[in-house]
Structure formats: C-alpha cells, structure tokens
Motif scaffolding. Sequence first.
Motif, PDB file in Angstrom:
ATOM      1  N   LEU A 101      72.084 -65.422  58.954  1.00  0.00           N
ATOM      2  CA  LEU A 101      70.808 -66.064  59.293  1.00  0.00           C
ATOM      3  C   LEU A 101      69.957 -66.302  58.049  1.00  0.00           C
ATOM      4  N   VAL A 102      69.888 -65.302  57.172  1.00  0.00           N
ATOM      5  CA  VAL A 102      69.012 -65.416  56.002  1.00  0.00           C
ATOM      6  C   VAL A 102      69.522 -66.489  55.033  1.00  0.00           C
ATOM      7  N   VAL A 103      70.826 -66.532  54.799  1.00  0.00           N
ATOM      8  CA  VAL A 103      71.312 -67.481  53.791  1.00  0.00           C
ATOM      9  C   VAL A 103      71.453 -68.897  54.332  1.00  0.00           C
ATOM     10  N   ASN A 104      71.481 -69.046  55.650  1.00  0.00           N
ATOM     11  CA  ASN A 104      71.728 -70.381  56.190  1.00  0.00           C
ATOM     12  C   ASN A 104      70.522 -71.047  56.848  1.00  0.00           C
ATOM     13  N   ALA A 105      69.446 -70.310  57.077  1.00  0.00           N
ATOM     14  CA  ALA A 105      68.271 -70.941  57.674  1.00  0.00           C
ATOM     15  C   ALA A 105      67.678 -71.922  56.668  1.00  0.00           C
ATOM     16  N   ASN A 107      64.962 -73.622  56.352  1.00  0.00           N
ATOM     17  CA  ASN A 107      63.609 -73.408  55.875  1.00  0.00           C
ATOM     18  C   ASN A 107      63.250 -71.927  55.830  1.00  0.00           C
ATOM     19  N   GLY A 108      64.262 -71.098  55.631  1.00  0.00           N
ATOM     20  CA  GLY A 108      64.013 -69.665  55.603  1.00  0.00           C
ATOM     21  C   GLY A 108      63.882 -69.121  57.018  1.00  0.00           C
ATOM     22  N   ILE A 109      63.862 -67.814  57.126  1.00  0.00           N
ATOM     23  CA  ILE A 109      63.681 -67.210  58.450  1.00  0.00           C
ATOM     24  C   ILE A 109      62.670 -66.085  58.312  1.00  0.00           C
ATOM     25  N   SER A 110      61.719 -66.019  59.238  1.00  0.00           N
ATOM     26  CA  SER A 110      60.703 -64.974  59.142  1.00  0.00           C
ATOM     27  C   SER A 110      61.260 -63.675  59.699  1.00  0.00           C
ATOM     28  N   SER A 111      60.633 -62.562  59.307  1.00  0.00           N
ATOM     29  CA  SER A 111      61.104 -61.270  59.807  1.00  0.00           C
ATOM     30  C   SER A 111      60.896 -61.173  61.325  1.00  0.00           C
ATOM     31  N   HIS A 112      59.914 -61.908  61.858  1.00  0.00           N
ATOM     32  CA  HIS A 112      59.702 -61.904  63.305  1.00  0.00           C
ATOM     33  C   HIS A 112      60.882 -62.561  64.030  1.00  0.00           C
ATOM     34  N   GLU A 113      61.274 -63.745  63.520  1.00  0.00           N
ATOM     35  CA  GLU A 113      62.417 -64.456  64.113  1.00  0.00           C
ATOM     36  C   GLU A 113      63.689 -63.631  64.018  1.00  0.00           C
ATOM     37  N   LEU A 114      63.901 -63.063  62.824  1.00  0.00           N
ATOM     38  CA  LEU A 114      65.123 -62.306  62.565  1.00  0.00           C
ATOM     39  C   LEU A 114      65.183 -61.089  63.502  1.00  0.00           C
ATOM     40  N   GLY A 115      64.047 -60.414  63.648  1.00  0.00           N
ATOM     41  CA  GLY A 115      63.972 -59.257  64.519  1.00  0.00           C
ATOM     42  C   GLY A 115      64.323 -59.621  65.956  1.00  0.00           C
ATOM     43  N   ALA A 125      63.563 -55.708  60.295  1.00  0.00           N
ATOM     44  CA  ALA A 125      64.061 -57.034  59.912  1.00  0.00           C
ATOM     45  C   ALA A 125      63.534 -57.448  58.543  1.00  0.00           C
ATOM     46  N   TRP A 126      62.290 -57.079  58.262  1.00  0.00           N
ATOM     47  CA  TRP A 126      61.678 -57.419  56.969  1.00  0.00           C
ATOM     48  C   TRP A 126      62.449 -56.764  55.831  1.00  0.00           C
ATOM     49  N   PHE A 127      62.739 -55.484  56.008  1.00  0.00           N
ATOM     50  CA  PHE A 127      63.465 -54.742  54.981  1.00  0.00           C
ATOM     51  C   PHE A 127      64.883 -55.289  54.810  1.00  0.00           C
ATOM     52  N   LEU A 128      65.509 -55.559  55.941  1.00  0.00           N
ATOM     53  CA  LEU A 128      66.877 -56.064  55.945  1.00  0.00           C
ATOM     54  C   LEU A 128      66.971 -57.428  55.237  1.00  0.00           C
ATOM     55  N   ALA A 129      66.012 -58.305  55.528  1.00  0.00           N
ATOM     56  CA  ALA A 129      66.032 -59.633  54.905  1.00  0.00           C
ATOM     57  C   ALA A 129      65.851 -59.534  53.395  1.00  0.00           C
ATOM     58  N   HIS A 130      64.996 -58.591  52.966  1.00  0.00           N
ATOM     59  CA  HIS A 130      64.788 -58.427  51.530  1.00  0.00           C
ATOM     60  C   HIS A 130      66.020 -57.867  50.843  1.00  0.00           C
TER      61      HIS A 130
END
Length: 333
Positions: A101-105, A107-115, A125-130
């Motif tokens: 999700l992070v590498v293919n979004a 326009n990026g993906i927010s931690s809210h969406e990812l969660g 999700a915030w920590f994971l994305a970072h």
Amino acid sequence: METSETPKTLLEAVTFFSDEDRAHAFFVAMRWPNAVTCPHCSSANVGNLSVSRKPGQAGKPDKVRRVWNCKACKTQFTAKVGTIFEDSPLPLSKWLPAVWLVVNAKNGISSHELGRALGITQKTAWFLAHRVREAIQRGGGVVRLDGVVEVDETFIGGLARNMHKDRREKAINGTGGAGKTAVMGLLQRHSEKVPSSKVVARVVPNTRRATLTPIIKNVVVQGSEIQSDALPSYKSLASEYVHRVVDHAEAYVQDGVHTNGLENFWSLLKRTIKGTHVHVAPYHLFRYLDDQTFRFNERTENDQGRFVEAISTAKDRRLTYKRLTGKTDQGEG
Ligand SMILES: [Zn+2]
C-alpha cells in the motif's frame, strides 16, 4: 525475487498475504533465496525449531512463531531479525500488504487509511508506514546524477501558528516565509542511457549558497550540465559544471534551459502532502520526500516491481520507535 506467485494487484496482495504461513514463506524465500543463514554470525549451520506456539495461543495462526537456532553462535532468530520488521508484534500478513500500500499509492497513503485497510490503529499504522519509508530510502550521497541535471528548490508549508515561538522566528528570519521548510531537488533528465528521469530531494535548512553547493557537488558528477533558475546561490557552479540559467522573470524555457521536470515533481509532492497527509511535521518531511522520490524514480515499474524492490531493501535496515519519534511528537497523518 519475482515469481508467478508474486501478487500483481492490491486485491491479490491483500488476499495472498492474508495467510500468515504464505506471507512468511514468501518473505523467507525473498530474504534467503538459497539457504537460511544466521543474521548474527552468517553461519548456514542452522536448525529450524519448526512451529512453536506461545502458551495458550494454540491454533491462532498469527501467534505462530517461526524460529531457527544457530548451531554456531547458539542464538535463536526469526525471519524478522535484522529487518525493519524486527521487534514488531505485527505479523507479516499485516506488514507485507502495508508495504504494498505504501509504495504503490499514487498520492501516498495516510496512516488513517492504512489503519482502516489493515484493521490496525492509526498510531500503529503511522509507525509501520514510517518503517516502510525507511526501507525504501536511498542512502544519502549514494545516488549520483550526470548528463543534464535540473536543480531547483521549493518550500513546503506548515502554518506558523502551529510552531513554537523561537522556531517561528527562525523561520521568519530564514528564507521562504513563516513556517515553511526548504527542500532542494536535483533531477537527471532522461537520455538514451537513462530512459526516465531520476530525482534526488533533500530537506535543507535554507537556500543559501553555502548550503546548496556542497549537496550539488556530492550528488552531481563533475562536468555535467546543470540547469537552474537565476537564484544567486547557484552562481559559482561554472567552475566545475556547465551551468546554464533560465531567468524565470522572463520565461520558463530559454534555449532549451528549464526546470520543468522538477516543477512537475514539486507539484506531485505538494499534492501528496496536502491531499493525503494534511500536515507533516518539518522533522518528518524527509521521510515523505523519500517516499515520493521512490515512487517517482520507480514510476516505470508496475506495482509488483515496486513492491519487490521495496521488500528487497527491507533487509538490514531498522528503525526503532525511539529513533523515529526522538525529536518530535507524532501528530501527523
Ligand atoms: Zn549464528
């Protein structure tokens, strides 16, 4: 590793990796394509303790621990040891779709969406994305550009009223206006050798000559052609480069000289930050830059290619929670 087993779309990725056994087997095959070796001492003399379960968790697939023991240095390890996944209680069935999700979004993906997508909290999700962004980060100074290179700078805005007083004054007295963070970009234009343009971007404390020149010298091969606008900070490049200037007060393109490639990159970056992450603390901005740069530089890859590229760099890189949050709070999306 790229096999017919590797998913090609987001839906396939989430489905494929939702099975922890499959996710684990995939990661092990990618990390150790030939044979499992000890991450501590590199010995191949290892034994698989097979599947052990934590007491009381029998049968729960995401609680299954997969452990090896090293007969050389007498330590136990899992596939996560020495990777961005180390010390995380999250199973690979969450991690691998997160990387996707992070590498293919686009326009990026927010931690809210990812969660929401992974069924985990926004904070997790915030920590994971970072951590994923850390994995895809290209080492500073490693990327070298040559041929025709555009150089330009921009400012990414935070609002001054969100900043502490001393930092606000520093921002006002620096360049770019209140609360803005300066970013410098270098773009190697595509050529016969390089089929698509490539970007290096850095957060910089200001846009003075003493700041920008060392970065240019570090990134751009001597003797290359540099195209920039008329910013005085770029004077003096002519001693080591062919320096051609477009005066933006007069035109966007003069005799083939322009910075349109970087203008395009800046607009993608700003769209991502504004539209997806809403607010980015200046301290974390470089991670979003890495994120955007990775997607830009790998844009001719398909989703699968970008995923494999990101996973293959997930080895030997770690980002601890302390290091990640050491200098600031985490209020952003
Ligand atoms: Zn060992």
